[in-house]
Motif scaffolding. Structure first.
Motif, PDB file in Angstrom:
ATOM      1  N   SER A   1     -15.342  -5.002   9.691  1.00 55.79           N
ATOM      2  CA  SER A   1     -14.367  -6.057   9.970  1.00 55.79           C
ATOM      3  C   SER A   1     -12.998  -5.713   9.392  1.00 55.79           C
ATOM      4  CB  SER A   1     -14.811  -7.392   9.360  1.00 55.79           C
ATOM      5  OG  SER A   1     -15.995  -7.853   9.967  1.00 55.79           O
ATOM      6  N   GLY A   2     -12.939  -4.681   8.541  1.00 54.72           N
ATOM      7  CA  GLY A   2     -11.679  -4.427   7.837  1.00 54.72           C
ATOM      8  C   GLY A   2     -11.369  -2.958   7.692  1.00 54.72           C
ATOM      9  N   ARG A   3     -11.003  -2.599   6.441  1.00 55.29           N
ATOM     10  CA  ARG A   3     -10.510  -1.222   6.214  1.00 55.29           C
ATOM     11  C   ARG A   3     -11.577  -0.168   6.464  1.00 55.29           C
ATOM     12  NH1 ARG A   3     -10.775  -2.040  -0.350  1.00 55.29           N
ATOM     13  NH2 ARG A   3     -12.968  -2.620  -0.210  1.00 55.29           N
ATOM     14  N   GLY A   4     -12.828  -0.528   6.267  1.00 54.03           N
ATOM     15  CA  GLY A   4     -13.903   0.408   6.598  1.00 54.03           C
ATOM     16  C   GLY A   4     -14.016   1.596   5.670  1.00 54.03           C
ATOM     17  N   SER A   5     -13.780   1.394   4.380  1.00 56.72           N
ATOM     18  CA  SER A   5     -13.867   2.558   3.495  1.00 56.72           C
ATOM     19  C   SER A   5     -15.319   3.040   3.349  1.00 56.72           C
ATOM     20  CB  SER A   5     -13.248   2.258   2.128  1.00 56.72           C
ATOM     21  OG  SER A   5     -14.030   1.352   1.391  1.00 56.72           O
ATOM     22  N   ASN A   6     -16.281   2.136   3.419  1.00 58.55           N
ATOM     23  CA  ASN A   6     -17.679   2.579   3.386  1.00 58.55           C
ATOM     24  C   ASN A   6     -18.037   3.342   4.648  1.00 58.55           C
ATOM     25  OD1 ASN A   6     -19.341   1.716   0.947  1.00 58.55           O
ATOM     26  ND2 ASN A   6     -18.123  -0.125   1.354  1.00 58.55           N
ATOM     27  N   MET A   7     -17.554   2.859   5.778  1.00 59.27           N
ATOM     28  CA  MET A   7     -17.760   3.581   7.044  1.00 59.27           C
ATOM     29  C   MET A   7     -17.184   4.995   6.930  1.00 59.27           C
ATOM     30  SD  MET A   7     -15.675   4.564   9.798  1.00 59.27           S
ATOM     31  CE  MET A   7     -14.300   3.432   9.814  1.00 59.27           C
TER      32      MET A   7
ATOM     33  N   LEU B   1     -24.161  -2.192   8.540  1.00 58.84           N
ATOM     34  CA  LEU B   1     -23.103  -3.178   8.292  1.00 58.84           C
ATOM     35  C   LEU B   1     -22.252  -2.651   7.141  1.00 58.84           C
ATOM     36  CD1 LEU B   1     -25.219  -6.482   8.382  1.00 58.84           C
ATOM     37  CD2 LEU B   1     -24.063  -5.332  10.283  1.00 58.84           C
ATOM     38  N   ALA B   2     -20.969  -2.483   7.395  1.00 58.61           N
ATOM     39  CA  ALA B   2     -20.077  -1.933   6.369  1.00 58.61           C
ATOM     40  C   ALA B   2     -18.850  -2.832   6.267  1.00 58.61           C
ATOM     41  CB  ALA B   2     -19.696  -0.496   6.720  1.00 58.61           C
ATOM     42  N   GLY B   3     -19.026  -3.922   5.512  1.00 60.82           N
ATOM     43  CA  GLY B   3     -17.942  -4.900   5.416  1.00 60.82           C
ATOM     44  C   GLY B   3     -17.794  -5.677   6.708  1.00 60.82           C
ATOM     45  N   PHE B   4     -18.920  -5.971   7.358  1.00 66.45           N
ATOM     46  CA  PHE B   4     -18.891  -6.766   8.598  1.00 66.45           C
ATOM     47  C   PHE B   4     -19.018  -8.224   8.183  1.00 66.45           C
ATOM     48  CE2 PHE B   4     -20.906  -8.356  12.611  1.00 66.45           C
ATOM     49  CZ  PHE B   4     -19.840  -8.052  13.447  1.00 66.45           C
TER      50      PHE B   4
ATOM     51  N   ASN C   1     -27.296  -3.169   5.052  1.00 66.30           N
ATOM     52  CA  ASN C   1     -26.031  -3.729   4.574  1.00 66.30           C
ATOM     53  C   ASN C   1     -25.780  -3.214   3.157  1.00 66.30           C
ATOM     54  OD1 ASN C   1     -23.758  -5.563   4.518  1.00 66.30           O
ATOM     55  ND2 ASN C   1     -24.980  -6.889   3.190  1.00 66.30           N
ATOM     56  N   ILE C   2     -24.488  -3.209   2.791  1.00 72.05           N
ATOM     57  CA  ILE C   2     -24.172  -2.984   1.372  1.00 72.05           C
ATOM     58  C   ILE C   2     -23.509  -4.235   0.836  1.00 72.05           C
ATOM     59  CG2 ILE C   2     -21.920  -1.858   1.773  1.00 72.05           C
ATOM     60  CD1 ILE C   2     -22.870   0.009  -0.687  1.00 72.05           C
ATOM     61  N   HIS C   3     -23.975  -4.653  -0.336  1.00 75.17           N
ATOM     62  CA  HIS C   3     -23.440  -5.873  -0.949  1.00 75.17           C
ATOM     63  C   HIS C   3     -22.909  -5.521  -2.337  1.00 75.17           C
ATOM     64  CE1 HIS C   3     -23.019 -10.163  -1.604  1.00 75.17           C
ATOM     65  NE2 HIS C   3     -23.511  -9.963  -2.809  1.00 75.17           N
ATOM     66  N   PRO C   4     -21.720  -6.022  -2.692  1.00 76.25           N
ATOM     67  CA  PRO C   4     -21.107  -5.607  -3.960  1.00 76.25           C
ATOM     68  C   PRO C   4     -21.602  -6.387  -5.171  1.00 76.25           C
ATOM     69  CG  PRO C   4     -19.562  -6.957  -2.742  1.00 76.25           C
ATOM     70  CD  PRO C   4     -20.799  -6.839  -1.880  1.00 76.25           C
ATOM     71  N   SER C   5     -22.912  -6.432  -5.360  1.00 73.41           N
ATOM     72  CA  SER C   5     -23.491  -6.981  -6.591  1.00 73.41           C
ATOM     73  C   SER C   5     -24.875  -6.378  -6.752  1.00 73.41           C
ATOM     74  CB  SER C   5     -23.607  -8.511  -6.532  1.00 73.41           C
ATOM     75  OG  SER C   5     -24.740  -8.894  -5.780  1.00 73.41           O
TER      76      SER C   5
ATOM     77  N   VAL D   1     -16.838  -0.647  -8.690  1.00 74.74           N
ATOM     78  CA  VAL D   1     -18.045  -0.796  -7.863  1.00 74.74           C
ATOM     79  C   VAL D   1     -17.879  -0.043  -6.539  1.00 74.74           C
ATOM     80  CG1 VAL D   1     -19.476  -2.444  -6.580  1.00 74.74           C
ATOM     81  CG2 VAL D   1     -18.736  -2.988  -8.914  1.00 74.74           C
ATOM     82  N   LEU D   2     -16.694  -0.157  -5.950  1.00 69.08           N
ATOM     83  CA  LEU D   2     -16.464   0.472  -4.634  1.00 69.08           C
ATOM     84  C   LEU D   2     -16.674   1.982  -4.690  1.00 69.08           C
ATOM     85  CD1 LEU D   2     -15.632  -0.342  -1.718  1.00 69.08           C
ATOM     86  CD2 LEU D   2     -13.281   0.288  -2.334  1.00 69.08           C
ATOM     87  N   LYS D   3     -16.282   2.577  -5.799  1.00 66.41           N
ATOM     88  CA  LYS D   3     -16.480   4.020  -5.968  1.00 66.41           C
ATOM     89  C   LYS D   3     -17.984   4.350  -5.879  1.00 66.41           C
ATOM     90  CE  LYS D   3     -14.903   7.508  -9.076  1.00 66.41           C
ATOM     91  NZ  LYS D   3     -14.715   7.778 -10.471  1.00 66.41           N
ATOM     92  N   GLU D   4     -18.788   3.502  -6.476  1.00 62.42           N
ATOM     93  CA  GLU D   4     -20.242   3.697  -6.412  1.00 62.42           C
ATOM     94  C   GLU D   4     -20.782   3.416  -5.004  1.00 62.42           C
ATOM     95  OE1 GLU D   4     -22.344   4.990  -8.762  1.00 62.42           O
ATOM     96  OE2 GLU D   4     -20.383   5.454  -9.594  1.00 62.42           O
ATOM     97  N   GLU D   5     -20.194   2.423  -4.328  1.00 68.96           N
ATOM     98  CA  GLU D   5     -20.611   2.130  -2.946  1.00 68.96           C
ATOM     99  C   GLU D   5     -20.454   3.373  -2.081  1.00 68.96           C
ATOM    100  OE1 GLU D   5     -19.077  -1.464  -1.107  1.00 68.96           O
ATOM    101  OE2 GLU D   5     -18.703  -2.359  -3.052  1.00 68.96           O
ATOM    102  N   HIS D   6     -19.333   4.065  -2.274  1.00 66.77           N
ATOM    103  CA  HIS D   6     -19.041   5.231  -1.435  1.00 66.77           C
ATOM    104  C   HIS D   6     -19.994   6.392  -1.690  1.00 66.77           C
ATOM    105  CE1 HIS D   6     -14.650   3.632  -1.055  1.00 66.77           C
ATOM    106  NE2 HIS D   6     -15.513   2.966  -0.309  1.00 66.77           N
TER     107      HIS D   6
END
Ligand code: GRF
Length: 198
Positions: A9-15, A83-86, A104-108, A167-172
């Motif tokens: 839905s957005g910047r898509g950094s995980n994508m 799902l990557a920020g959808f 999905n990835i969830h930030p918690s 957290v985002l660094k770890e998501e990637h």
């Protein structure tokens, strides 16, 4: 070769992290957004990946949107939908259609802090560790069998933004690894738990 469709839905950094990981046995068949202004669309198109926009505002309700979305996704014959920020709550019909092939990835660190504003809530609760979770999607929001988690410390002077960045660094790192595990058939779902083979 596993076909993968990524929803953003957005910047898509995980994508981007998943695409850049160049995962063996995985083909990114398409990146689909529910918003025409999702920044990640341009990035994907520039790399020769099929992109599409399906604007939820053009539909009478969730059922109609999800049915059209599933039709669009199924045109790519996906083995896995990521799902990557959808930022849409999905209907049970949609989720069941993709049972065991929707992640999905969830930030918690689930099951703590389901829903939105996870970093702010984690700081307010005073927890000392936060992180992210990759999970299979079930009809219950932010539940579903956990595939992988990564942990980061919460520091005394953290703001929601500094914690989100850590957290985002770890998501990637975590999300491409989970997709690679799926693509290589290393994930085994047994009685609601995911075990990693090999
Ligand atoms: C990430 O924090 C992810 O955990 C959450 O939404 C955010 C998406 O970021 N589900 P991006 O679009 O992948 O950059």
């Amino acid at each position: 070769m596993k076909n993968i469709v990524i929803l953003i839905s957005g910047r898509g950094s995980n994508m981007q992290a998943i695409v850049d990981a160049d995962i063996a046995g995985a083909k990114i068949a398409a990146v689909i957004a529910n918003r025409a202004d999702a920044g990640g669309l341009v990035w994907a198109a520039e790399r020769g990946i099929d992109t599409a926009v399906l604007d939820h505002k053009g539909f009478a309700g969730r059922e109609a949107f999800d049915a059209a979305l599933a039709e669009l996704i199924d045109g790519y014959r996906p083995d896995l939908v990521v799902l990557a920020g959808f930022m849409r709550i999905l209907t049970a019909g949609f989720v069941n259609h993709y049972a065991n092939r929707l992640i999905n990835i969830h930030p918690s660190l689930l099951p703590s802090f389901t829903g939105l504003h996870t970093h702010e809530r984690a700081i307010n609760e005073g927890v000392k560790f936060a992180g992210c979770t990759v999970h299979f999607v079930t009809a219950e929001l932010d539940h579903g069998p956990i595939i992988a988690q990564a942990v980061v410390p919460v520091l005394d002077d953290d703001t929601p933004d500094t914690l989100a960045a850590r957290v985002l660094k770890e998501e990637h790192r975590l999300y491409p690894q989970a997709v690679a595990d799926f693509a290589a058939d290393r994930l085994v779902l047994e009685a609601g738990r995911v075990k990693r083979r090999g």
